[in-house]
Scaffold this motif. Structure first.
Motif, PDB file in Angstrom:
ATOM      1  N   VAL A  32      50.618  64.527  31.080  1.00 42.77           N
ATOM      2  CA  VAL A  32      49.327  64.468  30.400  1.00 42.77           C
ATOM      3  C   VAL A  32      48.262  65.053  31.321  1.00 42.77           C
ATOM      4  N   LYS A  33      47.467  65.968  30.782  1.00 45.64           N
ATOM      5  CA  LYS A  33      46.483  66.671  31.588  1.00 45.64           C
ATOM      6  C   LYS A  33      45.091  66.071  31.373  1.00 45.64           C
ATOM      7  N   SER A  34      44.550  65.478  32.411  1.00 51.17           N
ATOM      8  CA  SER A  34      43.172  64.987  32.408  1.00 51.17           C
ATOM      9  C   SER A  34      42.786  64.734  33.854  1.00 51.17           C
ATOM     10  N   LYS A  35      41.677  65.286  34.266  1.00 49.70           N
ATOM     11  CA  LYS A  35      41.248  65.093  35.651  1.00 49.70           C
ATOM     12  C   LYS A  35      40.824  63.666  35.929  1.00 49.70           C
ATOM     13  N   MET A  36      40.664  62.858  34.862  1.00 52.48           N
ATOM     14  CA  MET A  36      40.213  61.480  35.034  1.00 52.48           C
ATOM     15  C   MET A  36      41.359  60.480  35.129  1.00 52.48           C
ATOM     16  N   ILE A  37      42.593  60.941  34.977  1.00 50.86           N
ATOM     17  CA  ILE A  37      43.721  60.002  35.098  1.00 50.86           C
ATOM     18  C   ILE A  37      43.769  59.451  36.518  1.00 50.86           C
ATOM     19  N   GLY A  38      43.790  58.139  36.620  1.00 50.27           N
ATOM     20  CA  GLY A  38      43.834  57.474  37.916  1.00 50.27           C
ATOM     21  C   GLY A  38      42.488  57.264  38.567  1.00 50.27           C
ATOM     22  N   GLU A  39      41.422  57.741  37.940  1.00 53.96           N
ATOM     23  CA  GLU A  39      40.079  57.599  38.518  1.00 53.96           C
ATOM     24  C   GLU A  39      39.406  56.319  38.034  1.00 53.96           C
ATOM     25  N   GLN A  40      38.354  55.940  38.759  1.00 56.02           N
ATOM     26  CA  GLN A  40      37.495  54.808  38.364  1.00 56.02           C
ATOM     27  C   GLN A  40      38.250  53.474  38.340  1.00 56.02           C
ATOM     28  N   PHE A  41      39.191  53.306  39.266  1.00 48.29           N
ATOM     29  CA  PHE A  41      39.840  51.996  39.434  1.00 48.29           C
ATOM     30  C   PHE A  41      38.807  50.997  39.941  1.00 48.29           C
ATOM     31  N   ARG A  42      38.789  49.830  39.327  1.00 46.30           N
ATOM     32  CA  ARG A  42      37.887  48.748  39.736  1.00 46.30           C
ATOM     33  C   ARG A  42      38.657  47.441  39.736  1.00 46.30           C
ATOM     34  N   ALA A  43      38.067  46.419  40.357  1.00 48.09           N
ATOM     35  CA  ALA A  43      38.757  45.132  40.432  1.00 48.09           C
ATOM     36  C   ALA A  43      37.768  44.029  40.762  1.00 48.09           C
ATOM     37  N   HIS A  44      38.285  42.813  40.697  1.00 44.18           N
ATOM     38  CA  HIS A  44      37.576  41.652  41.210  1.00 44.18           C
ATOM     39  C   HIS A  44      38.246  41.232  42.523  1.00 44.18           C
ATOM     40  N   PRO A  45      37.764  41.705  43.667  1.00 47.25           N
ATOM     41  CA  PRO A  45      38.288  41.191  44.933  1.00 47.25           C
ATOM     42  C   PRO A  45      37.833  39.737  45.112  1.00 47.25           C
ATOM     43  N   GLY A  46      38.670  38.932  45.686  1.00 47.85           N
ATOM     44  CA  GLY A  46      38.272  37.539  45.864  1.00 47.85           C
ATOM     45  C   GLY A  46      39.050  36.839  46.949  1.00 47.85           C
ATOM     46  N   THR A  47      38.528  35.698  47.340  1.00 47.95           N
ATOM     47  CA  THR A  47      39.210  34.852  48.309  1.00 47.95           C
ATOM     48  C   THR A  47      38.799  33.410  48.044  1.00 47.95           C
ATOM     49  N   GLY A  48      39.412  32.496  48.765  1.00 48.78           N
ATOM     50  CA  GLY A  48      39.138  31.083  48.561  1.00 48.78           C
ATOM     51  C   GLY A  48      38.596  30.414  49.808  1.00 48.78           C
ATOM     52  N   VAL A  49      37.905  29.318  49.585  1.00 45.79           N
ATOM     53  CA  VAL A  49      37.425  28.461  50.659  1.00 45.79           C
ATOM     54  C   VAL A  49      38.018  27.077  50.422  1.00 45.79           C
ATOM     55  N   PHE A  50      38.679  26.540  51.443  1.00 49.62           N
ATOM     56  CA  PHE A  50      39.229  25.190  51.353  1.00 49.62           C
ATOM     57  C   PHE A  50      38.172  24.164  51.734  1.00 49.62           C
ATOM     58  N   GLY A  51      38.082  23.103  50.937  1.00 53.09           N
ATOM     59  CA  GLY A  51      37.275  21.954  51.309  1.00 53.09           C
ATOM     60  C   GLY A  51      38.184  20.813  51.720  1.00 53.09           C
ATOM     61  N   CYS A  52      37.821  20.115  52.782  1.00 58.29           N
ATOM     62  CA  CYS A  52      38.630  19.007  53.297  1.00 58.29           C
ATOM     63  C   CYS A  52      37.942  17.679  52.948  1.00 58.29           C
ATOM     64  N   TYR A  53      38.674  16.780  52.298  1.00 59.46           N
ATOM     65  CA  TYR A  53      38.101  15.542  51.782  1.00 59.46           C
ATOM     66  C   TYR A  53      38.798  14.324  52.388  1.00 59.46           C
ATOM     67  N   ASP A  54      38.061  13.219  52.463  1.00 58.19           N
ATOM     68  CA  ASP A  54      38.632  11.990  53.024  1.00 58.19           C
ATOM     69  C   ASP A  54      39.738  11.445  52.133  1.00 58.19           C
ATOM     70  N   GLU A  55      39.509  11.431  50.835  1.00 59.13           N
ATOM     71  CA  GLU A  55      40.503  10.914  49.899  1.00 59.13           C
ATOM     72  C   GLU A  55      41.419  12.048  49.431  1.00 59.13           C
ATOM     73  N   PRO A  56      42.648  11.741  49.028  1.00 56.51           N
ATOM     74  CA  PRO A  56      43.548  12.797  48.536  1.00 56.51           C
ATOM     75  C   PRO A  56      42.967  13.523  47.325  1.00 56.51           C
ATOM     76  N   VAL A  57      43.152  14.835  47.317  1.00 53.43           N
ATOM     77  CA  VAL A  57      42.734  15.661  46.193  1.00 53.43           C
ATOM     78  C   VAL A  57      43.933  16.019  45.324  1.00 53.43           C
ATOM     79  N   ASP A  58      45.052  16.329  45.968  1.00 55.23           N
ATOM     80  CA  ASP A  58      46.274  16.748  45.253  1.00 55.23           C
ATOM     81  C   ASP A  58      45.943  17.850  44.253  1.00 55.23           C
TER      82      ASP A  58
END
Length: 505
Positions: free
Chosen positions: A272-298
């Motif tokens: 398939v011929k199109s100069k736009m194939i594979g262009e304009q890739f985007r995403a939601h990059p992300g990561t997590g933060v752990f919280g530490c609690y006195d009582e169990p969270v499970d």
């Protein structure tokens, strides 16, 4: 071959397996299944061709290791290459990523439709997409996470958000009576999550369709500029050995819904011929933060993801949400080794992981990897997006402390293992080097974007590939912008519209 409804792996000795239908759909995830069932309901004879195996609930793995082995695309080894190497989360199984995601249902925001009309010349989608989304919500039993399934992590997240005055909510998900077993990543063995292998794929079969599994497509077959079918080899789900050749002939058209990473590669490999194939890739990059609690969270008791806030979607460009991950993945995010790592893992029951997804403005590309049929993703965050990334971590840290955490684990190289409430200010100067973070890319967009102008788009507003007949794209690769919310509902709504348009043509 006639009369077959599900054709799984076939040995090489079988020669060539041939099927003829009206439409062939490549991929069985959110886009592929939605397109297939719409076509089947319209009276068309449909074949779904899925690269992965069909696994019933009792065959879903219990562990994250098993999920990577049985359900992920190439063991989850696809990474985006840029200033850092960040994994790309996608499945390879019947039902696609709907099997391993958290089934989060968010309607397409109105500003997105306005953006598409202004920037891409694509109008008239809003009412049609929203009408399909209302229908899909009924059919897939969309519900708010019930109180009995919320679990302490989600309840703490709501407490922290309320303490900070944030607008937030318990998630709406494609789940029928969630039991809160925390197994979304491994596939819901309780069959509560309404992944497409449980509904739209079987309905397509019941309406006279055919499904091929363990059948990665190697190319769309073209006669001139008309798509007439797809070809590939069966691949054994355990040994990865090649099996028989298959050819699925399409009398009316081919829908490609192979994912943001695979659809552009398949189109390019097919000529398939199109100069736009594979262009304009985007995403939601992300990561997590752990919280530490006195009582169990499970945190693995309750819905895997049950709380979210979209208050920061426009400014600074973030979505916040809870996420529970199993112990083996927690271990991969904690620094240290040996005895020290075991001591830190002993705190597992007392930690909660909340994460952010950045509505990143950075763009990348998807190309065929050299000497391989695998995709190669090049993508990195610019400074503005890394500042959003850091701001998301600051917000999550404040939320944890507002919920009563005694400390957080930021997971940033070069910073203390733990921070207390009086140390949150240290995050203001956290590094902007992506290599310092453990992050992933989820919610992918682009690679075959839609637009009116063939010079700047691969498909038009009906998903039809510019310059070709009978060739459509019906997955997130058509989405030309970062939504800032979970994309499954948008994907399914668009795919339904595109299938309707094909039937009407």
């Amino acid at each position: 071959m006639s009369g077959a409804r599900h054709i799984a792996f076939e040995e090489r000795s079988k020669g060539t397996i041939e099927v003829e239908v009206d439409y062939v759909v490549v991929g069985s995830g959110a886009g592929g299944a939605a397109a297939a069932v719409t076509l089947a309901r319209g009276g068309a004879e449909v074949a779904i061709v899925e690269a992965g195996a069909w696994r019933d609930g009792e065959h879903y793995p219990y562990s994250a290791y098993g999920s990577m082995r049985d359900l992920m695309d190439d063991w989850g080894s696809t990474v985006a290459v840029g200033r850092a190497f960040w994994p790309v989360v996608q499945a390879r199984t019947m039902g696609g990523t709907t099997v391993i995601n958290s089934a989060i249902c968010v309607r397409t925001p109105d500003d997105i439709f306005a953006q598409w009309e202004k920037e891409r010349g694509i109008g008239g989608l809003r009412d049609r997409v929203l009408a399909h989304q209302e229908r899909i919500e009924r059919e897939l039993s969309v519900e708010e996470v019930p109180p009995a399934a919320r679990g302490r992590s989600n309840l703490l997240a709501m407490k922290g958000a309320e303490g900070l005055g944030w607008d937030s909510h318990y998630m709406r998900r494609y789940v029928k009576g969630c039991e809160g077993t925390g197994q979304c990543l491994q596939g819901c063995r309780k069959l509560r999550k309404q992944s497409t292998n449980l509904n739209y794929v079987p309905e397509t079969i019941a309406r006279g369709g055919t499904v091929l599994s363990c059948a990665p497509v190697s190319r769309v077959v073209l006669e001139g500029t008309r798509a007439i079918g797809v070809r590939g080899h069966f691949v054994h789900p355990q040994t990865r050995a090649k099996g028989a050749v298959f050819f699925v002939r399409a009398r009316k058209g081919v829908f490609v819904a192979a994912s943001v990473t695979h659809t552009p590669v398949l189109l390019a490999r097919s000529g398939v011929k199109s100069k736009m194939i594979g262009e304009q890739f985007r995403a939601h990059p992300g990561t997590g933060v752990f919280g530490c609690y006195d009582e169990p969270v499970d945190m693995n008791v309750g819905a895997t993801q049950g709380w979210a806030s979209t208050q920061f979607r426009k400014e600074p460009g973030l979505k916040l949400e809870t996420l529970a991950i199993p112990p083996e993945l927690v271990a991969s995010r904690l620094t240290g080794a040996g005895v020290e790592l075991m001591k830190r893992l002993a705190e597992y029951r007392h930690i909660a992981m909340w994460c952010h997804a950045v509505r990143a403005e950075s763009v990348g590309t998807v190309r065929p990897a050299p000497f391989s049929d695998k995709p190669m993703v090049k993508y990195g965050l610019d400074r503005a997006d890394m500042e959003r990334f850091r701001q998301g971590m600051i917000l999550l840290a404040k939320q944890h402390f507002a919920a009563g955490a005694k400390a957080i684990i930021p997971g940033i190289q070069g910073m203390p293992y733990k921070l207390t409430a009086d140390q949150v200010g240290l995050l203001d100067d956290a590094p902007l080097d992506p290599k310092k973070y453990i992050a992933i890319l989820s919610h992918l967009f682009g690679g075959a974007i839609m637009g009116r102008d063939p010079a700047s788009a691969v498909v038009d507003g009906s998903g039809r590939v510019h310059g070709y007949q009978g060739l459509m794209v019906a997955d997130a690769s058509v989405i030309p912008s970062n939504l800032g919310v979970n994309p499954q509902h948008t994907i399914m709504g668009l795919a339904s519209v595109f299938a309707e348009d094909a039937l009407a043509a």
